[in-house]
Design a protein around this motif. Structure first.
Motif, mmCIF file in Angstrom:
data_model
loop_
_atom_site.group_PDB
_atom_site.id
_atom_site.type_symbol
_atom_site.label_atom_id
_atom_site.label_comp_id
_atom_site.label_asym_id
_atom_site.label_seq_id
_atom_site.Cartn_x
_atom_site.Cartn_y
_atom_site.Cartn_z
ATOM 1 N N LYS A 78 0.845 -1.208 0.000
ATOM 2 C CA LYS A 78 0.000 0.000 0.000
ATOM 3 C C LYS A 78 0.872 1.247 0.000
ATOM 4 N N ILE A 79 0.481 2.224 -0.824
ATOM 5 C CA ILE A 79 1.197 3.496 -0.899
ATOM 6 C C ILE A 79 0.195 4.638 -0.975
ATOM 7 N N ASP A 80 0.664 5.837 -0.692
ATOM 8 C CA ASP A 80 -0.142 7.044 -0.889
ATOM 9 C C ASP A 80 0.813 8.208 -1.141
ATOM 10 N N SER A 81 0.269 9.409 -1.173
ATOM 11 C CA SER A 81 1.088 10.576 -1.529
ATOM 12 C C SER A 81 2.151 10.902 -0.480
ATOM 13 N N THR A 82 2.061 10.303 0.706
ATOM 14 C CA THR A 82 3.058 10.575 1.750
ATOM 15 C C THR A 82 4.126 9.485 1.858
ATOM 16 N N THR A 83 3.985 8.431 1.072
ATOM 17 C CA THR A 83 4.931 7.317 1.136
ATOM 18 C C THR A 83 6.326 7.773 0.703
ATOM 19 N N GLU A 84 7.318 7.382 1.480
ATOM 20 C CA GLU A 84 8.703 7.653 1.115
ATOM 21 C C GLU A 84 9.286 6.385 0.495
ATOM 22 N N PHE A 85 9.771 6.527 -0.717
ATOM 23 C CA PHE A 85 10.301 5.397 -1.462
ATOM 24 C C PHE A 85 11.812 5.354 -1.336
ATOM 25 N N GLU A 86 12.342 4.149 -1.401
ATOM 26 C CA GLU A 86 13.791 3.994 -1.417
ATOM 27 C C GLU A 86 14.186 3.461 -2.794
ATOM 28 N N ILE A 87 15.360 3.831 -3.252
ATOM 29 C CA ILE A 87 15.847 3.388 -4.561
ATOM 30 C C ILE A 87 16.703 2.143 -4.347
ATOM 31 N N ASN A 88 16.327 1.045 -5.027
ATOM 32 C CA ASN A 88 17.105 -0.188 -4.858
ATOM 33 C C ASN A 88 18.357 -0.156 -5.736
ATOM 34 N N GLU A 89 19.127 -1.228 -5.702
ATOM 35 C CA GLU A 89 20.403 -1.250 -6.413
ATOM 36 C C GLU A 89 20.254 -1.200 -7.931
#
Length: 185
Positions: free
Chosen positions: A86-97
């Motif tokens: 689940k995600i929304d406009s406040t979700t902080e994403f991490e960049i994978n390798e």
């Protein structure tokens, strides 16, 4: 004569790389509106997060629309599987390798609960056979989704007439949205 997946992948990666920032932004605005027109409110929608270095469409502005339940994937490269969270406009994403944005591992959803999958692609044919990056992640995931799940492709380019080397386990799109036209398969 139909081209192979490898030939089409190479050609459309180059075509996409030649798009200007303005073309990408304009196409994204049009396609985000079209996506919202195609999905019923309250749907569980699996979207992709853009790999910026690949000039992928940015669907994250959709996350401000709270009429839908949005989900994004984390990829497991050893098994070529994806798990959606689940995600929304406040979700902080991490960049994978591999430079893919991924959500936190919270709010997991079963593939059988997904109503719509918005699928990235390089190109598809007039039957809805899609070409991605060639790893099979989406085919593996879509095989687990319910039959009624809407498989909605979005792309800058219209379909080609055919793909020479379609496999039996390739999963077809139901709909392709491009900035100029919608295709139903």
């Amino acid at each position: 004569m139909a081209m192979t997946k490898k030939e089409l992948r190479k050609y459309y990666k180059a075509q996409r790389a030649n798009l200007s920032t303005q073309e990408i932004e304009q196409a994204g605005a049009i396609l985000r509106e079209k996506i919202l027109e195609k999905i019923p409110p309250k749907s569980n929608v699996a979207i992709f997060l853009p790999i910026s270095s690949h000039s992928e469409l940015d669907l994250t502005p959709l996350l401000t629309n709270t009429e839908y339940n949005w989900y994004a994937s984390r990829s497991e490269f050893t098994t070529r599987t994806m798990v959606f969270y689940k995600i929304d406009s406040t979700t902080e994403f991490e960049i994978n390798e591999w430079n893919i944005p991924e959500p936190p591992e919270s709010g997991k959803i079963s593939p059988s609960e997904i109503d719509v999958v918005v699928i990235p692609l390089l190109v598809c044919d007039l039957k809805g056979n899609r070409i991605g990056y060639g790893m099979g992640f989406y085919d593996n995931f879509l095989a687990l989704c319910k039959e009624s799940c809407l498989k909605l492709g979005v792309n800058y380019f219209p379909p080609v007439s055919s793909i020479a080397d379609v496999r039996k386990d390739d999963i077809q799109l139901n709909v392709l949205l491009t900035p100029e036209k919608d295709y139903i398969f």
